[in-house]
Design an enzyme around this catalytic site. Structure first.
Site, mmCIF file in Angstrom:
data_model
loop_
_atom_site.group_PDB
_atom_site.id
_atom_site.type_symbol
_atom_site.label_atom_id
_atom_site.label_comp_id
_atom_site.label_asym_id
_atom_site.label_seq_id
_atom_site.Cartn_x
_atom_site.Cartn_y
_atom_site.Cartn_z
ATOM 1 N N LYS A 49 0.834 -1.201 0.000
ATOM 2 C CA LYS A 49 0.000 0.000 0.000
ATOM 3 C C LYS A 49 0.876 1.263 0.000
ATOM 4 C CE LYS A 49 -2.721 -1.797 3.388
ATOM 5 N NZ LYS A 49 -3.924 -2.081 4.235
ATOM 6 N N TYR B 279 -12.285 -2.166 -1.632
ATOM 7 C CA TYR B 279 -12.691 -2.122 -0.224
ATOM 8 C C TYR B 279 -14.216 -2.074 -0.051
ATOM 9 C CZ TYR B 279 -7.978 -1.775 1.816
ATOM 10 O OH TYR B 279 -6.697 -2.044 2.254
ATOM 11 N N PHE C 212 -14.115 3.912 9.316
ATOM 12 C CA PHE C 212 -12.798 4.186 8.742
ATOM 13 C C PHE C 212 -12.776 4.133 7.212
ATOM 14 C CE2 PHE C 212 -13.035 -0.324 9.940
ATOM 15 C CZ PHE C 212 -12.693 -0.965 8.748
ATOM 16 N N THR D 21 -4.081 -7.144 11.661
ATOM 17 C CA THR D 21 -4.312 -5.809 11.092
ATOM 18 C C THR D 21 -3.592 -4.694 11.842
ATOM 19 O OG1 THR D 21 -6.493 -6.643 10.462
ATOM 20 C CG2 THR D 21 -6.162 -4.260 10.345
ATOM 21 N N ASN E 134 -0.793 -0.027 7.549
ATOM 22 C CA ASN E 134 -0.186 -1.310 7.939
ATOM 23 C C ASN E 134 0.474 -2.015 6.760
ATOM 24 O OD1 ASN E 134 -2.400 -2.163 6.552
ATOM 25 N ND2 ASN E 134 -3.465 -3.029 8.310
ATOM 26 N N HIS F 82 -1.858 -5.340 2.002
ATOM 27 C CA HIS F 82 -3.169 -5.997 1.942
ATOM 28 C C HIS F 82 -2.951 -7.424 1.479
ATOM 29 C CE1 HIS F 82 -7.303 -6.982 0.835
ATOM 30 N NE2 HIS F 82 -6.768 -7.541 -0.240
ATOM 31 N N GLU G 184 -10.338 -10.424 -6.243
ATOM 32 C CA GLU G 184 -9.392 -9.297 -6.126
ATOM 33 C C GLU G 184 -8.332 -9.357 -7.229
ATOM 34 O OE1 GLU G 184 -7.934 -9.480 -2.104
ATOM 35 O OE2 GLU G 184 -9.846 -8.816 -1.268
HETATM 36 P P1 DAT Z 1 -6.820 -6.644 6.904
HETATM 37 O O1 DAT Z 1 -6.095 -5.624 6.044
HETATM 38 O O2 DAT Z 1 -5.942 -7.183 8.003
HETATM 39 O O3 DAT Z 1 -7.496 -7.715 6.091
HETATM 40 P P2 DAT Z 1 -9.481 -5.547 7.312
HETATM 41 O O4 DAT Z 1 -9.881 -6.243 6.054
HETATM 42 O O5 DAT Z 1 -10.314 -5.782 8.520
HETATM 43 O O6 DAT Z 1 -7.955 -5.860 7.687
HETATM 44 O O7 DAT Z 1 -9.478 -3.980 7.062
HETATM 45 C C1 DAT Z 1 -8.958 -3.447 5.853
HETATM 46 C C2 DAT Z 1 -8.077 -2.273 6.198
HETATM 47 O O8 DAT Z 1 -8.871 -1.253 6.798
HETATM 48 C C3 DAT Z 1 -6.982 -2.588 7.213
HETATM 49 O O9 DAT Z 1 -5.820 -3.092 6.599
HETATM 50 C C4 DAT Z 1 -6.763 -1.242 7.835
HETATM 51 C C5 DAT Z 1 -8.128 -0.588 7.806
HETATM 52 N N1 DAT Z 1 -8.833 -0.766 9.083
HETATM 53 C C6 DAT Z 1 -9.423 -1.900 9.539
HETATM 54 N N2 DAT Z 1 -9.972 -1.696 10.748
HETATM 55 C C7 DAT Z 1 -9.724 -0.397 11.052
HETATM 56 C C8 DAT Z 1 -10.012 0.437 12.163
HETATM 57 N N3 DAT Z 1 -10.694 -0.025 13.222
HETATM 58 N N4 DAT Z 1 -9.572 1.719 12.144
HETATM 59 C C9 DAT Z 1 -8.886 2.200 11.077
HETATM 60 N N5 DAT Z 1 -8.582 1.480 9.993
HETATM 61 C C10 DAT Z 1 -8.988 0.200 9.972
HETATM 62 MG MG MG Z 2 -9.075 -7.592 4.754
#
Ligand code: DAT
Ligand code: MG
Length: 150
Positions: free
Chosen positions: A9, A49, A57, A91, A112, A115, A126
């Protein structure tokens, strides 16, 4: 064999960590079958997304993903989806254990670095979103038998 979509990212690119992080996937033994440097459009980010639409978020996440270039990768291997998620770590960077990508390089939740697809079905969708079929390369590394074993 499975395939998974990994994105490096915009924070990864801005922090000049592309080489370090691609190296983690390479050294694990996953096989690179797709690679491109992309400025994600709003439309692509929204589709990528879509599952998070409506969450608090979401708007910030879209702004982040479209803020600069992303490296999109497709990796292939045994249990590639779970293997890649394991290399990434959870995450929230502060909760990700050392020796994972997020554990070693991130203290943010949003920023982070990577992805990774979370299921084989989502990986297929995807990959189709980020790559045309002809952009994926089928090949056999010279050490494939050594990496895969039995
Ligand atoms: P991952 O990337 O571990 O699959 P996810 O699919 O739950 O995590 O969320 C997608 C992205 O959204 C994640 O990499 C960072 C952001 N994100 C997730 N939860 C969040 C939160 N509580 N606050 C801010 N950003 C968040
Ligand atoms: Mg995810």
């Amino acid at each position: 064999m499975q395939r998974t979509l990994i994105l490096l990212k915009p924070d990864c690119i801005q922090r000049r960590l592309i080489g370090d992080i691609i190296g983690r996937f390479e050294r694990k033994g996953l096989r690179l079958v797709g690679l491109k440097f992309v400025q994600a459009s709003q439309d692509l980010a929204e589709k990528h997304y879509a599952v998070h639409k409506g969450k608090p978020f979401y708007d910030s996440l879209l702004k982040f993903l479209t803020s600069g270039p992303t490296v999109a990768l497709v990796w292939e291997g045994r249990e590639a989806v779970a293997t890649a998620r394991g290399l990434m770590g959870p995450t929230d960077g502060t909760k990700a254990p050392p020796a994972t990508i997020r554990g070693d390089f991130a203290i943010s939740v949003q920023n982070n670095l990577v992805h990774g697809s979370d299921s084989v079905e989502n990986a297929a969708a995807e990959i189709a979103l980020w790559f045309k079929p002809e952009e994926l390369v089928n090949w056999t590394p010279a050490d494939a038998a050594w990496v895969t074993g039995g």
